[in-house]
Write a protein that holds these residues in place. Structure first.
Motif, short mmCIF file in Angstrom:
data_model
loop_
_atom_site.label_atom_id
_atom_site.label_comp_id
_atom_site.label_asym_id
_atom_site.label_seq_id
_atom_site.Cartn_x
_atom_site.Cartn_y
_atom_site.Cartn_z
N VAL A 132 0.89 -1.27 -0.04
CA VAL A 132 0.69 -0.08 0.05
C VAL A 132 1.55 1.04 0.01
O VAL A 132 1.95 1.53 1.13
CB VAL A 132 -0.63 0.02 1.64
CG1 VAL A 132 -1.44 1.38 1.45
CG2 VAL A 132 -1.66 -1.04 0.59
N VAL A 133 0.55 2.53 -0.92
CA VAL A 133 1.35 3.40 -1.20
C VAL A 133 0.92 4.50 -0.04
O VAL A 133 -0.24 4.97 -0.08
CB VAL A 133 1.17 4.15 -2.53
CG1 VAL A 133 1.59 5.62 -2.91
CG2 VAL A 133 1.71 2.89 -3.14
N TYR A 182 -0.33 13.72 0.04
CA TYR A 182 -0.90 13.94 -1.60
C TYR A 182 -2.27 12.80 -0.95
O TYR A 182 -3.06 13.50 -1.63
CB TYR A 182 0.42 14.40 -2.29
CG TYR A 182 1.01 15.44 -2.78
CD1 TYR A 182 0.59 16.35 -2.90
CD2 TYR A 182 2.29 14.62 -2.55
CE1 TYR A 182 1.62 17.24 -3.04
CE2 TYR A 182 3.75 15.48 -2.67
CZ TYR A 182 2.77 16.80 -2.16
OH TYR A 182 3.89 17.87 -2.59
N LEU A 183 -1.81 11.78 -0.62
CA LEU A 183 -3.24 11.03 -1.28
C LEU A 183 -3.23 10.70 0.28
O LEU A 183 -4.98 10.36 0.55
CB LEU A 183 -2.56 9.83 -1.80
CG LEU A 183 -2.11 9.80 -2.77
CD1 LEU A 183 -1.77 8.46 -3.41
CD2 LEU A 183 -3.07 10.56 -3.84
N ASN A 184 -3.09 10.84 1.50
CA ASN A 184 -3.26 10.70 2.36
C ASN A 184 -4.00 12.41 3.79
O ASN A 184 -4.78 11.64 4.75
CB ASN A 184 -2.09 9.59 3.59
CG ASN A 184 -2.37 8.37 3.00
OD1 ASN A 184 -3.12 7.99 2.39
ND2 ASN A 184 -1.13 7.95 3.48
#
Length: 261
Positions: free
Chosen positions: A203-204, A208-210
């Motif tokens: 999992v990345v 910027y995504l979280n």
């Protein structure tokens, strides 16, 4: 010329020989008329058998001419005796002809029986050959199965003999990575490995995504044209032809829509 006509004429176009009309004088009996039963293709042209018939007819005519007249009792007795002898001779000839015919028929029957026996022998030989072939195929299949079972058991025995003392073998890393069915690539859960435990390993996790601030900053960096979606509505398919008929695909879609409803 005669030779050229004989070599180059068409045999199928030839007709029966011409028989002209004739006149018989009263009181005369031509010998040729005794052969009136013989026609072209049936007795003519004359062979050995026909010549024997002609000789017998001549002998019979000579015998009839030699018969004594019936003017006295002695001539009558002599005439009867000659007629009885001729009758015996005729019966003997008929018996001989019947024997010849029976011999010919027996030869024909022998040939037919021999041919039938040869055909039956060929048929029996073919059936036996097919039966033997089927048994050979079954035998080969059984031998192949026994050989496969033997090879399988030998492989099992060889694998079992490698560790017959129960000794621990040293780990061979190159062999494990070379074999795609080893524990390195496909570990088993029965030895304590559960693949779902590390499901979030790939999992990345990114700023910027979280986070919301990261998403806002990422949205600002993207061009305005990317966020503006340009979707063109598809044009409805034309299911009606110029002449006013519904296409086959249109009828199928209408039936599917009705079934769906």
């Amino acid at each position: 010329t005669l030779g050229t006509q004989t070599d180059y004429r068409d045999g199928e176009a030839q007709t029966d020989p011409y028989s002209p009309e004739y006149i018989v004088h009263s009181g005369s009996v031509p010998e040729i008329l005794t052969l009136a039963t013989l026609t072209w293709g049936q007795g003519l042209s004359a062979g050995q058998a026909e010549m024997e018939i002609i000789d017998r007819i001549r002998e019979k005519h000579a015998w009839e001419a030699a018969l004594p007249p019936m003017d006295s009792p002695s001539n009558v007795a002599k005439r009867l005796k000659m007629m009885e002898a001729m009758e015996r001779k005729e019966w003997a000839y008929r018996e001989e002809e019947i024997d010849k015919l029976q011999k010919v028929q027996m030869e024909v029957f022998k040939k037919l029986l021999q041919r039938r026996e040869e055909n039956q022998n060929e048929l029996d030989a073919m059936r036996l050959y097919n039966h033997w072939q089927n048994h050979q195929k079954a035998k080969e299949e059984k031998i192949r199965k026994v050989q496969c079972d033997c090879a399988l058991m030998l492989r099992k025995l060889i694998a079992k003999r490698k560790n017959w003392m129960g000794k621990l073998e040293r780990r061979d890393i190159i062999k494990e990575y070379n074999d795609f069915s080893s524990q390195t690539y496909a570990p088993l859960s029965r030895i304590g490995f559960f693949p779902d435990n590390n499901s979030d390993y790939c999992v990345v996790k990114n700023f910027y995504l979280n986070t919301v601030a990261g998403l806002c900053e990422l949205e600002k960096s993207v061009q305005h044209s990317v966020s503006q979606l340009k979707i063109k509505a598809p044009k409805p398919k034309c299911t009606i032809t110029k002449t006013g008929y519904i296409r086959r695909s249109g009828r199928l879609e209408a039936v599917l829509a009705q079934v769906h409803q």
